[in-house]
Design a protein around this motif. Structure first.
Motif, PDB file in Angstrom:
ATOM      1  N   PRO A  40       1.125  -1.346  -0.530  1.00 55.77           N
ATOM      2  CA  PRO A  40       0.175   0.022  -0.085  1.00 55.77           C
ATOM      3  C   PRO A  40       1.292   1.831  -0.316  1.00 55.77           C
ATOM      4  O   PRO A  40       1.864   1.099   0.341  1.00 55.77           O
ATOM      5  CB  PRO A  40      -0.809  -0.124   1.397  1.00 55.77           C
ATOM      6  N   SER A  41      -0.052   2.688  -0.772  1.00 55.47           N
ATOM      7  CA  SER A  41       1.050   3.534  -0.811  1.00 55.47           C
ATOM      8  C   SER A  41       1.769   4.176   1.321  1.00 55.47           C
ATOM      9  O   SER A  41       1.110   3.481   1.693  1.00 55.47           O
ATOM     10  CB  SER A  41      -0.347   4.535  -0.163  1.00 55.47           C
ATOM     11  N   GLY A  42       2.936   4.468   1.547  1.00 58.72           N
ATOM     12  CA  GLY A  42       3.839   4.640   2.699  1.00 58.72           C
ATOM     13  C   GLY A  42       3.815   3.437   3.154  1.00 58.72           C
ATOM     14  O   GLY A  42       4.285   3.589   4.073  1.00 58.72           O
ATOM     15  N   CYS A  43       4.052   2.265   2.050  1.00 55.79           N
ATOM     16  CA  CYS A  43       4.875   1.479   2.985  1.00 55.79           C
ATOM     17  C   CYS A  43       6.688   1.274   2.966  1.00 55.79           C
ATOM     18  O   CYS A  43       7.518   0.036   3.943  1.00 55.79           O
ATOM     19  CB  CYS A  43       4.212   0.238   3.096  1.00 55.79           C
ATOM     20  N   GLY A  44       7.055   2.071   2.104  1.00 52.36           N
ATOM     21  CA  GLY A  44       8.196   2.051   2.003  1.00 52.36           C
ATOM     22  C   GLY A  44       9.509   1.019   0.913  1.00 52.36           C
ATOM     23  O   GLY A  44       9.702   1.362   0.346  1.00 52.36           O
ATOM     24  N   LYS A  45       8.521   0.875   0.041  1.00 49.84           N
ATOM     25  CA  LYS A  45       9.036   0.563  -1.295  1.00 49.84           C
ATOM     26  C   LYS A  45       9.338   1.087  -2.206  1.00 49.84           C
ATOM     27  O   LYS A  45      10.306   1.395  -2.988  1.00 49.84           O
ATOM     28  CB  LYS A  45       7.527   0.140  -2.380  1.00 49.84           C
ATOM     29  N   THR A  46       8.962   2.838  -2.912  1.00 51.14           N
ATOM     30  CA  THR A  46       9.535   3.653  -2.819  1.00 51.14           C
ATOM     31  C   THR A  46      10.941   3.828  -2.841  1.00 51.14           C
ATOM     32  O   THR A  46      12.102   4.146  -3.106  1.00 51.14           O
ATOM     33  CB  THR A  46       8.637   4.815  -3.384  1.00 51.14           C
ATOM     34  N   THR A  47      11.031   4.079  -1.490  1.00 51.35           N
ATOM     35  CA  THR A  47      11.982   4.540  -0.672  1.00 51.35           C
ATOM     36  C   THR A  47      13.174   3.404  -0.985  1.00 51.35           C
ATOM     37  O   THR A  47      14.229   3.921  -0.973  1.00 51.35           O
ATOM     38  CB  THR A  47      12.014   4.269   0.796  1.00 51.35           C
ATOM     39  N   ILE A  48      13.087   1.830  -1.047  1.00 54.77           N
ATOM     40  CA  ILE A  48      13.763   1.023  -1.382  1.00 54.77           C
ATOM     41  C   ILE A  48      14.270   1.844  -2.396  1.00 54.77           C
ATOM     42  O   ILE A  48      16.256   1.457  -3.222  1.00 54.77           O
ATOM     43  CB  ILE A  48      13.194  -0.172  -0.727  1.00 54.77           C
ATOM     44  N   LEU A  49      13.385   1.547  -4.054  1.00 56.77           N
ATOM     45  CA  LEU A  49      14.095   2.346  -5.501  1.00 56.77           C
ATOM     46  C   LEU A  49      14.415   2.868  -4.813  1.00 56.77           C
ATOM     47  O   LEU A  49      15.859   2.898  -5.828  1.00 56.77           O
ATOM     48  CB  LEU A  49      12.907   2.056  -5.958  1.00 56.77           C
ATOM     49  N   PHE A 190      14.001  -6.320 -14.067  1.00 56.15           N
ATOM     50  CA  PHE A 190      14.215  -5.006 -13.379  1.00 56.15           C
ATOM     51  C   PHE A 190      13.600  -5.628 -12.134  1.00 56.15           C
ATOM     52  O   PHE A 190      12.879  -6.035 -11.511  1.00 56.15           O
ATOM     53  CB  PHE A 190      12.346  -5.560 -14.565  1.00 56.15           C
ATOM     54  N   ILE A 191      13.119  -3.701 -11.808  1.00 59.58           N
ATOM     55  CA  ILE A 191      13.279  -3.464 -10.223  1.00 59.58           C
ATOM     56  C   ILE A 191      11.696  -2.986 -10.374  1.00 59.58           C
ATOM     57  O   ILE A 191      11.914  -1.850 -10.927  1.00 59.58           O
ATOM     58  CB  ILE A 191      13.607  -3.264  -9.162  1.00 59.58           C
ATOM     59  N   TYR A 192      10.339  -3.300 -10.151  1.00 58.70           N
ATOM     60  CA  TYR A 192       9.045  -2.893 -10.132  1.00 58.70           C
ATOM     61  C   TYR A 192       8.354  -2.736  -9.196  1.00 58.70           C
ATOM     62  O   TYR A 192       8.596  -3.375  -8.253  1.00 58.70           O
ATOM     63  CB  TYR A 192       8.358  -3.685 -11.175  1.00 58.70           C
ATOM     64  N   ILE A 193       7.793  -1.369  -8.626  1.00 60.88           N
ATOM     65  CA  ILE A 193       7.274  -0.534  -7.470  1.00 60.88           C
ATOM     66  C   ILE A 193       5.387  -0.470  -8.110  1.00 60.88           C
ATOM     67  O   ILE A 193       5.290   0.021  -9.080  1.00 60.88           O
ATOM     68  CB  ILE A 193       7.445   0.377  -6.947  1.00 60.88           C
ATOM     69  N   THR A 194       4.936  -0.741  -6.929  1.00 61.41           N
ATOM     70  CA  THR A 194       3.360  -0.820  -7.563  1.00 61.41           C
ATOM     71  C   THR A 194       2.579  -0.729  -6.379  1.00 61.41           C
ATOM     72  O   THR A 194       2.637  -2.296  -5.706  1.00 61.41           O
ATOM     73  CB  THR A 194       3.122  -2.003  -8.616  1.00 61.41           C
ATOM     74  N   HIS A 195       1.213  -1.046  -6.169  1.00 62.22           N
ATOM     75  CA  HIS A 195       0.251  -1.121  -5.546  1.00 62.22           C
ATOM     76  C   HIS A 195      -0.144  -1.596  -6.125  1.00 62.22           C
ATOM     77  O   HIS A 195      -1.556  -2.068  -4.861  1.00 62.22           O
ATOM     78  CB  HIS A 195      -0.426   0.121  -4.598  1.00 62.22           C
TER      79      HIS A 195
END
Length: 370
Positions: A40-49, A190-195
């Motif tokens: 979900p939004s705000g879980c840290g996935k974009t931060t990891i990217l 490929f490393i992919y960020i998604t909700h």
């Protein structure tokens, strides 16, 4: 084109003051894999990217690309390319100039740039479109140009931050198929960020499901859907009916749960919890709507749920039947559309059967709110 290289996160923590955005992330991504971070939004996935791309240094732990520690190495020196959500194409440059921009920066001649851009346009099925401006392209075409531009820099790892989120549903579904095909053609990581669960499950070799900065499970899409490790994963990925209760008995990898809805029910202990659960433990059992079917009650098998119909919705390819079990708890069943007019009548009592291998049980925990 470069072949993909492995990416490893070793005990990565990312903090902003007292706020912990990512907690003890340990991830191994194989070279050439399509790997997704889902949550979900705000879980840290974009931060990891951002930590992989070099726009952010971990507070603790290491990021390794191709076995090399990236500590202190900025984004322009890493073998990565990042595709942003808004694509960031240059509006006044032609499509081919956008694609070959990294070569222009490196000092390549116009002829070299045009040749490479045309090769990439052919690869993304946009041959002959090079002299257009980005504004003359559709959303899906712009998406492909952004991918080609990133690939022109010959990265070992392509990072994609929710690149399909602005597209409508049909185009998004079409583009995820194309993205996977492009990834398999070029062979890079490929490393992919998604909700979006559909994106993660359809495209990825492996998926990491995140919750509040923590990675709950890393596995194939099939295993995450069929064998979730935690209640959060079970309730976030796809739809699920949850039954709360206590473990009455355990035999091998199966357990009987005394539930809050339909008495004693049989389920498989999710693989990560086999050998770790005991009689009397608080537990949650999950059964997907499509795993339920109409049938005669067989209480001895402990795989029958009795419930009353509340509502029915026709969804084209299926009917969704909403029922109320013991204690007023709602249950959803999904029935394929095979030409029937309807499934049931409001208030009707139905016996719902399931195969025990399609029901999973795990220790009680936090459910997803989305």
């Amino acid at each position: 084109m470069s072949s993909g290289v492995a990416v490893d996160l070793e005990n990565v923590w990312i903090k902003f003051g007292d706020f912990v955005a990512v907690r003890e992330a340990n991830v191994s991504i194989n070279g050439g894999d399509f790997f997704s971070f889902l949550g979900p939004s705000g879980c840290g996935k974009t931060t990891i990217l951002r930590a992989v791309s070099g726009f952010l240094e971990p507070s603790d732990g290491r990021v390794l690309i191709g076995g090399n520690d990236m500590s202190g190495i900025g984004p322009n020196k890493r073998p990565t390319a990042l595709i942003f959500q808004n694509l960031a194409l240059f509006p006044l440059m032609k499509v081919w100039e956008n694609i070959a921009f990294s070569m222009e920066v490196a000092g390549a001649t116009a002829g070299e740039r045009r040749k490479r851009a045309d090769e990439l346009l052919d690869m993304i099925a946009l041959d002959g479109q090079g002299d257009k401006l980005p504004s003359e392209l559709s959303g899906g075409q712009k998406q492909r140009v952004a991918i080609a531009r990133a690939l022109c820099a010959s990265p070992d790892v392509l990072l994609l931050d929710e690149p399909l989120s602005a597209l409508d549903l049909k185009l998004r579904q079409h583009m995820r198929t194309e993205l996977r095909e492009i990834q398999q053609r070029v062979g890079i990581t490929f490393i992919y960020i998604t909700h979006d669960q559909g994106e993660a499950l359809t495209m990825s070799d492996n998926v990491a499901v995140m919750k509040e900065g923590v990675i709950d499970q890393i596995d194939t899409g099939h295993n995450i859907y069929d064998h979730p490790s935690t209640p959060f994963v079970a309730s976030f990925v796809g739809e699920n009916n949850v039954f709360r209760g206590t473990i009455k008995s355990i035999r091998g990898n199966e357990a009987v749960i005394s539930t809050n809805r339909s008495g004693e029910l049989l389920a498989q202990i999710t693989p990560t919890q086999v050998g770790k659960m005991s009689e009397g433990d608080e537990a949650m059992m999950f059964i997907r709507p499509e795993a339920l079917e109409l049938g005669e009650a067989n209480l001895a098998a402990k795989t029958t749920i009795s419930a009353n119909v509340v509502n029915e919705e026709f969804e084209g390819n299926s009917f969704s039947v909403f029922l109320e079990g013991d204690g007023g708890k709602s249950i959803k069943m999904s029935v394929p559309n095979t030409g029937q007019d309807n499934i049931s009548a409001r208030g009707e009592n139905l016996s719902l059967r399931y195969d025990a291998k399609n029901a999973v049980v795990m220790p009680a925990g936090e459910l997803a709110s989305e």
